[in-house]
Design a protein around this motif. Structure first.
Motif, PDB file in Angstrom:
ATOM      1  N   GLN A  85       0.815  -1.214   0.000  1.00  0.00           N
ATOM      2  CA  GLN A  85       0.000   0.000   0.000  1.00  0.00           C
ATOM      3  C   GLN A  85       0.851   1.268   0.000  1.00  0.00           C
ATOM      4  OE1 GLN A  85      -3.432   0.161   2.630  1.00  0.00           O
ATOM      5  NE2 GLN A  85      -3.162  -1.984   3.106  1.00  0.00           N
ATOM      6  N   MET A  86       2.145   1.108   0.237  1.00  0.00           N
ATOM      7  CA  MET A  86       3.061   2.248   0.218  1.00  0.00           C
ATOM      8  C   MET A  86       4.339   1.840  -0.500  1.00  0.00           C
ATOM      9  SD  MET A  86       3.206   4.255   3.877  1.00  0.00           S
ATOM     10  CE  MET A  86       4.323   5.618   3.552  1.00  0.00           C
ATOM     11  N   GLU A  87       4.767   2.677  -1.427  1.00  0.00           N
ATOM     12  CA  GLU A  87       6.069   2.455  -2.060  1.00  0.00           C
ATOM     13  C   GLU A  87       7.051   3.366  -1.367  1.00  0.00           C
ATOM     14  OE1 GLU A  87       6.547   2.365  -6.361  1.00  0.00           O
ATOM     15  OE2 GLU A  87       4.361   2.118  -6.443  1.00  0.00           O
ATOM     16  N   VAL A  88       7.829   2.816  -0.473  1.00  0.00           N
ATOM     17  CA  VAL A  88       8.681   3.648   0.366  1.00  0.00           C
ATOM     18  C   VAL A  88       9.955   2.901   0.715  1.00  0.00           C
ATOM     19  CG1 VAL A  88       7.518   2.865   2.484  1.00  0.00           C
ATOM     20  CG2 VAL A  88       8.687   5.075   2.484  1.00  0.00           C
ATOM     21  N   GLU A  89      11.045   3.640   0.861  1.00  0.00           N
ATOM     22  CA  GLU A  89      12.307   3.076   1.322  1.00  0.00           C
ATOM     23  C   GLU A  89      12.348   3.277   2.827  1.00  0.00           C
ATOM     24  OE1 GLU A  89      14.823   1.934  -0.878  1.00  0.00           O
ATOM     25  OE2 GLU A  89      16.104   1.366   0.806  1.00  0.00           O
ATOM     26  N   LEU A  90      12.159   2.179   3.582  1.00  0.00           N
ATOM     27  CA  LEU A  90      12.247   2.257   5.042  1.00  0.00           C
ATOM     28  C   LEU A  90      13.687   1.995   5.433  1.00  0.00           C
ATOM     29  CD1 LEU A  90       9.213   0.293   6.547  1.00  0.00           C
ATOM     30  CD2 LEU A  90       9.960   2.549   7.238  1.00  0.00           C
ATOM     31  N   VAL A  91      14.314   2.953   6.106  1.00  0.00           N
ATOM     32  CA  VAL A  91      15.714   2.809   6.494  1.00  0.00           C
ATOM     33  C   VAL A  91      15.763   2.615   8.004  1.00  0.00           C
ATOM     34  CG1 VAL A  91      18.002   3.883   6.470  1.00  0.00           C
ATOM     35  CG2 VAL A  91      16.354   4.417   4.645  1.00  0.00           C
ATOM     36  N   THR A  92      16.193   1.428   8.466  1.00  0.00           N
ATOM     37  CA  THR A  92      16.306   1.224   9.910  1.00  0.00           C
ATOM     38  C   THR A  92      17.703   1.639  10.354  1.00  0.00           C
ATOM     39  OG1 THR A  92      16.800  -1.076   9.448  1.00  0.00           O
ATOM     40  CG2 THR A  92      14.551  -0.577  10.095  1.00  0.00           C
ATOM     41  N   ALA A  93      17.761   2.774  11.053  1.00  0.00           N
ATOM     42  CA  ALA A  93      19.042   3.333  11.474  1.00  0.00           C
ATOM     43  C   ALA A  93      19.469   2.740  12.816  1.00  0.00           C
ATOM     44  CB  ALA A  93      18.911   4.851  11.589  1.00  0.00           C
ATOM     45  N   GLU A  94      20.705   3.017  13.245  1.00  0.00           N
ATOM     46  CA  GLU A  94      21.188   2.457  14.508  1.00  0.00           C
ATOM     47  C   GLU A  94      20.938   3.396  15.690  1.00  0.00           C
ATOM     48  OE1 GLU A  94      23.000   3.733  12.186  1.00  0.00           O
ATOM     49  OE2 GLU A  94      24.937   4.481  12.883  1.00  0.00           O
ATOM     50  N   SER A  95      20.415   4.600  15.425  1.00  0.00           N
ATOM     51  CA  SER A  95      20.058   5.520  16.512  1.00  0.00           C
ATOM     52  C   SER A  95      19.178   6.609  15.917  1.00  0.00           C
ATOM     53  CB  SER A  95      21.311   6.164  17.121  1.00  0.00           C
ATOM     54  OG  SER A  95      21.823   7.141  16.215  1.00  0.00           O
ATOM     55  N   GLU A  96      18.580   7.408  16.771  1.00  0.00           N
ATOM     56  CA  GLU A  96      17.782   8.534  16.283  1.00  0.00           C
ATOM     57  C   GLU A  96      18.659   9.588  15.619  1.00  0.00           C
ATOM     58  OE1 GLU A  96      17.312   7.168  19.259  1.00  0.00           O
ATOM     59  OE2 GLU A  96      15.157   6.766  19.518  1.00  0.00           O
ATOM     60  N   HIS A  97      19.871   9.756  16.139  1.00  0.00           N
ATOM     61  CA  HIS A  97      20.797  10.710  15.525  1.00  0.00           C
ATOM     62  C   HIS A  97      21.053  10.313  14.069  1.00  0.00           C
ATOM     63  CE1 HIS A  97      24.581  12.871  14.756  1.00  0.00           C
ATOM     64  NE2 HIS A  97      24.263  13.667  15.769  1.00  0.00           N
ATOM     65  N   SER A  98      21.272   9.017  13.868  1.00  0.00           N
ATOM     66  CA  SER A  98      21.511   8.521  12.513  1.00  0.00           C
ATOM     67  C   SER A  98      20.243   8.602  11.665  1.00  0.00           C
ATOM     68  CB  SER A  98      22.001   7.076  12.548  1.00  0.00           C
ATOM     69  OG  SER A  98      23.191   7.005  13.296  1.00  0.00           O
ATOM     70  N   ALA A  99      19.096   8.336  12.287  1.00  0.00           N
ATOM     71  CA  ALA A  99      17.836   8.411  11.538  1.00  0.00           C
ATOM     72  C   ALA A  99      17.638   9.830  11.002  1.00  0.00           C
ATOM     73  CB  ALA A  99      16.661   8.010  12.431  1.00  0.00           C
ATOM     74  N   MET A 100      17.884  10.839  11.855  1.00  0.00           N
ATOM     75  CA  MET A 100      17.709  12.217  11.392  1.00  0.00           C
ATOM     76  C   MET A 100      18.770  12.583  10.347  1.00  0.00           C
ATOM     77  SD  MET A 100      16.100  15.022  11.145  1.00  0.00           S
ATOM     78  CE  MET A 100      14.696  14.445  12.087  1.00  0.00           C
ATOM     79  N   SER A 101      19.999  12.068  10.517  1.00  0.00           N
ATOM     80  CA  SER A 101      21.034  12.315   9.507  1.00  0.00           C
ATOM     81  C   SER A 101      20.597  11.749   8.161  1.00  0.00           C
ATOM     82  CB  SER A 101      22.360  11.665   9.923  1.00  0.00           C
ATOM     83  OG  SER A 101      22.756  12.133  11.187  1.00  0.00           O
ATOM     84  N   ALA A 102      20.017  10.559   8.192  1.00  0.00           N
ATOM     85  CA  ALA A 102      19.531   9.931   6.957  1.00  0.00           C
ATOM     86  C   ALA A 102      18.383  10.743   6.359  1.00  0.00           C
ATOM     87  CB  ALA A 102      19.087   8.497   7.235  1.00  0.00           C
ATOM     88  N   CYS A 103      17.534  11.286   7.226  1.00  0.00           N
ATOM     89  CA  CYS A 103      16.422  12.132   6.751  1.00  0.00           C
ATOM     90  C   CYS A 103      16.972  13.334   5.977  1.00  0.00           C
ATOM     91  CB  CYS A 103      15.596  12.666   7.927  1.00  0.00           C
ATOM     92  SG  CYS A 103      14.510  11.470   8.685  1.00  0.00           S
ATOM     93  N   ILE A 104      17.995  13.964   6.536  1.00  0.00           N
ATOM     94  CA  ILE A 104      18.529  15.188   5.928  1.00  0.00           C
ATOM     95  C   ILE A 104      19.119  14.885   4.549  1.00  0.00           C
ATOM     96  CG2 ILE A 104      20.276  17.012   6.150  1.00  0.00           C
ATOM     97  CD1 ILE A 104      19.908  16.656   9.261  1.00  0.00           C
ATOM     98  N   THR A 105      19.975  13.878   4.486  1.00  0.00           N
ATOM     99  CA  THR A 105      20.624  13.580   3.199  1.00  0.00           C
ATOM    100  C   THR A 105      19.596  13.125   2.168  1.00  0.00           C
ATOM    101  OG1 THR A 105      21.236  11.490   4.228  1.00  0.00           O
ATOM    102  CG2 THR A 105      22.973  13.116   3.966  1.00  0.00           C
ATOM    103  N   ALA A 106      18.626  12.304   2.608  1.00  0.00           N
ATOM    104  CA  ALA A 106      17.594  11.854   1.658  1.00  0.00           C
ATOM    105  C   ALA A 106      16.797  13.056   1.163  1.00  0.00           C
ATOM    106  CB  ALA A 106      16.681  10.836   2.329  1.00  0.00           C
ATOM    107  N   SER A 107      16.433  13.937   2.080  1.00  0.00           N
ATOM    108  CA  SER A 107      15.626  15.107   1.714  1.00  0.00           C
ATOM    109  C   SER A 107      16.367  15.991   0.722  1.00  0.00           C
ATOM    110  CB  SER A 107      15.264  15.889   2.982  1.00  0.00           C
ATOM    111  OG  SER A 107      14.554  17.055   2.658  1.00  0.00           O
ATOM    112  N   LEU A 108      17.676  16.126   0.902  1.00  0.00           N
ATOM    113  CA  LEU A 108      18.453  17.013   0.026  1.00  0.00           C
ATOM    114  C   LEU A 108      18.615  16.443  -1.387  1.00  0.00           C
ATOM    115  CD1 LEU A 108      21.197  18.375   2.469  1.00  0.00           C
ATOM    116  CD2 LEU A 108      19.056  19.444   1.761  1.00  0.00           C
ATOM    117  N   THR A 109      18.317  15.152  -1.551  1.00  0.00           N
ATOM    118  CA  THR A 109      18.320  14.627  -2.924  1.00  0.00           C
ATOM    119  C   THR A 109      17.025  14.989  -3.642  1.00  0.00           C
ATOM    120  OG1 THR A 109      17.361  12.483  -2.372  1.00  0.00           O
ATOM    121  CG2 THR A 109      19.774  12.657  -2.260  1.00  0.00           C
TER     122      THR A 109
END
Lengths: 383, 185
Positions: free
Chosen positions: A49-73
C-alpha cells in the motif's frame, strides 16, 4: 468524495496521513510511544500500500542524519520519534533547518528521563522550539492525520522542516473514529515534491560548505524570513485543505470567545478537555472562551494579540515545564502580549506536567481561581 | 444518548485490553463515536491492567481519565478495591467474573452488581481460560444494547482463532445476563 471511516489509535491515524502524503524515504528508529507509527508504515509497505524506502538506522541521531541527506536529494521524507529519541536528534534538528530540508516528523510527547516514564508531557518538543523547525500541536488522531498533509505542503513551500506533535497515551494510544480522505484528494492537495535545488550528479550542487561570517549572517536572516513566511503558508494550506477535504483547524482556534471575561489558552490534548470545561462554565453563566495555539513555531504573534485584544484575563495551562522559567506557552504569551495597552492579565498555571490527569472540573476550578485572583509573575503549580 | 463510560479491569494476559477493544469495535460498528485506551507503559503479565472506553453520539473531546464509570467489568474479584470503585455510584453497573452470587459482593457498596462465571462458559465452549467473549456478551446483555446480532458479528470478526467458539461464548454470556438477576437493580 467522502473518506473512509475507521477506528484506529492516534499513532495509526498519523500513519494513514503519512501514507496519503506518499513519502519516498522513511528513516526510523523505534521508541515508545511512537513505534506504532512506523510499525503501521512498515505494514503498509509489506502489503504493497506504500512504495517507500524504510531505512532502519542504529540511533535517532543517525535516523535524522539519513532524513537530511535523503531530503536534500529532492525526495519527500518522513520520520517519527519521541522523548529520548528527540533529545538524541537535537544536533541534527538544527542541521536540518540550516540545510533547509523540508522533512516532516511526528513527535509523540513523552516525559524525558530521569526518572523513567511514558506519560504525556510536551517538554520534549517544546525544548526544541529554537531549532528552526515549524511546530504544530494536535489534540486528536484526526487532527494529526490532517496536519501531516498540511505540514508537508508548508515545509516544502518555505523549505523548512516541520514537526507534528501529539501527546502520548491520550492521543497516541487512544482508539478513536477517524476519517481518512481519499488518495485523490490528498494528491490534489499535495503534489509531488520537485525542488529546483537538490543533490544530483546531473545538477552538480553541494550543501553545507564552510562560510564566512557575512554569509552565515545572511543565511540565518534568510532562514528567519522562511520561518516568517510559514505563517501565511500555514494559513493558506489550512484553508485549501478545508475547501478540499472539509476539515480545517486554523493556526490558532478561538472557541466560544465572544465577549469573554477570561480565556483559557492551551495546546494539544488538553484543548479537548478544555472545550468541555468552557461549555459547562458558559452553561453556568460565566463568559469563558478557549484559545487553542495549534501552530507554535512560527509563533502566531499577531493572531494571538488580535484574539486577546480587550480581553481582561487569560489563563495559560501548560502540560510542560522549563525549570527556572515555567510553562513554555506562558513564557511565549507574556512575550507576545508585552506592550499591549488593552491586553489581558496573564495567569500561568502548570497543569498536567508529567502526565497527571486534568479533568474538566479541575480546569473549571482553575478558571474560577484566575478570575478571583491577581496574576502572579511566576508560574503556579496546579497538579 | 448521554456519554457511556466503561472501565474494564483485569490482569495482564487475561484479555481485559482485548475486551476493551471488542467493546469499542461493537459500538463503532453501531455508528457511535468511540474513544478507548488501556493502561500503558508498565503493564506486565499478572499485574492489574485497565481499559477505558467512552461511547457517544457526538465526537468525544475529553482527553482525561474516566472518573465516573457507568459500567465496571472486573475479570477477577481480587481486583475489586477502593481505587477501582471510588467513582462508582448507585447507577454504576459492576460486572464481576466469579462463581459466587452477587450478594457475596454486597459489602462493596450500593452498586448494581452482577456476577457471571466466565470460566465455566469459556470451558463449555472449548476456549480454555479465554473469558472475554463471554464477559462482553454479558455486559451488552445487561445494557440491552447494541443488538446481539451485531455484538456476535463483531466478536467473530475480532477473534483471531476459534471464531465459532467465541461467538457461542458471547451468546451464552448474553443469555445469562438477560435471564440473570442484578443486585440493587
Amino acid at each position: 468524495m467522502s473518506g473512509e471511516r475507521i477506528l484506529v489509535n492516534g499513532n495509526h491515524a498519523a500513519a494513514y496521513g503519512v501514507r496519503l502524503a506518499r513519502p519516498m524515504v522513511v528513516p526510523v528508529y523505534p521508541i515508545t510511544p511512537q513505534t506504532p507509527i512506523v510499525e503501521k508504515i512498515s505494514e503498509f509497505q509489506a502489503e504493497g500500500q506504500m512504495e517507500v524506502e524504510l531505512v532502519t538506522a542504529e540511533s535517532e541521531h543517525s535516523a535524522m542524519s539519513a532524513c537530511i541527506t535523503a531530503s536534500l536529494t529532492g525526495v519527500r521524507v518522513f520520520t517519527a520519534t519521541a522523548s529520548q529519541g528527540l533529545m538524541l536528534m537535537h544536533e541534527m534538528l538544527h542541521y536540518a533547518s540550516g540545510a533547509r530540508a523540508p522533512i516532516v516528523m511526528v513527535n509523540v510527547n513523552r516525559t524525558i528521563g530521569s526518572p523513567w516514564g511514558f506519560w504525556p508531557d510536551q517538554t520534549d518538543s517544546l525544548a526544541q522550539r529554537d531549532t528552526g523547525w515549524i511546530q504544530y500541536y494536535c489534540e486528536s488522531g484526526q487532527e494529526s492525520l490532517d496536519t501531516i498533509l498540511q505540514a508537508f505542503r508548508v515545509a516544502e513551500k518555505v523549505l523548512l522542516p516541520a514537526m507534528v506533535v501529539h501527546e502520548a497515551f491520550y492521543v497516541s494510544h487512544s482508539l478513536e473514529v477517524v476519517e481518512v480522505p481519499a488518495q485523490e484528494l490528498a494528491d490534489q492537495f499535495l503534489p509531488p515534491f520537485t525542488p529546483p535545488h537538490r543533490l544530483d550528479p546531473e545538477i552538480k550542487e553541494s550543501w553545507g560548505n564552510t562560510v564566512n561570517q557575512d554569509m552565515f549572517y545572511r543565511h540565518r536572516k534568510t532562514l528567519g524570513e522562511a520561518m516568517d513566511n510559514a505563517l501565511a503558508a500555514a494559513k493558506e494550506a489550512d484553508a485549501d485543505y478545508r475547501a478540499l477535504v472539509g476539515r480545517g483547524y486554523g493556526i490558532i482556534e478561538e472557541y466560544r470567545c465572544d465577549n469573554p471575561e477570561i480565556i483559557i489558552a492551551t495546546m494539544g490534548s488538553m484543548t479537548g478537555t478544555a472545550r468541555e470545561a468552557v461549555d459547562e462554565l458558559r452553561a453556568e453563566g460565566l463568559a469563558v472562551g478557549l484559545l487553542k495555539v495549534k501552530l507554535f513555531r512560527p509563533f502566531p504573534l499577531k493572531d494571538v494579540r488580535r484574539a486577546l485584544t480587550g480581553v481582561p484575563k487569560v489563563v495559560v495551562l501548560d502540560r510542560n515545564f522549563a525549570p527556572g522559567t515555567g510553562g513554555f506557552l506562558h513564557q511565549e504569551m507574556k512575550a507576545a502580549l508585552y506592550g499591549m495597552s488593552d491586553g489581558p492579565e496573564v495567569h500561568g498555571y502548570l497543569a498536567g506536567v508529567g502526565g497527571t490527569n486534568i479533568p474538566p472540573a479541575k480546569i473549571k476550578d482553575m478558571v474560577r481561581e484566575a478570575l478571583a485572583e491577581k496574576a502572579a509573575a511566576e508560574p503556579v503549580w496546579k497538579g | 444518548m448521554q456519554v457511556l463510560q466503561f472501565i474494564v479491569q483485569g490482569r495482564g494476559g487475561q484479555g481485559a485490553q482485548k475486551a476493551g477493544e471488542i467493546l469499542a469495535n461493537i459500538f463503532f460498528s453501531e455508528g457511535k463515536y468511540v474513544q478507548a485506551y488501556a493502561t500503558y507503559g508498565g503493564a506486565r503479565r499478572g499485574t492489574p491492567v485497565s481499559s477505558f472506553i467512552r461511547v457517544d453520539d457526538k465526537p468525544i473531546r475529553l482527553r482525561c481519565n474516566i472518573e465516573n464509570p457507568d459500567v465496571i467489568l472486573v475479570f477477577d474479584p481480587s481486583l475489586l478495591n477502593e481505587t477501582l470503585l471510588k467513582g462508582a455510584g448507585e447507577k454504576t453497573l459492576v460486572v464481576i467474573n466469579s462463581t459466587q452470587a452477587p450478594e457475596e459482593f454486597a459489602a462493596l457498596g450500593k452498586f448494581k452488581i452482577f456476577t457471571i462465571d466466565g470460566m465455566a462458559i469459556a470451558q463449555a465452549n472449548r476456549l480454555g481460560r479465554i473469558v472475554n467473549s463471554a464477559l462482553v456478551g454479558a455486559v451488552t446483555g445487561l445494557l440491552g444494547q447494541p443488538d446481539i446480532d451485531l455484538v456476535a458479528k463483531v466478536v467473530g470478526e475480532t477473534s483471531p482463532v476459534k471464531v465459532e467458539e467465541n461467538i457461542n461464548s458471547c451468546l451464552d454470556g448474553y443469555r445469562m445476563a438477560r435471564e440473570g438477576r442484578v443486585l440493587n437493580a
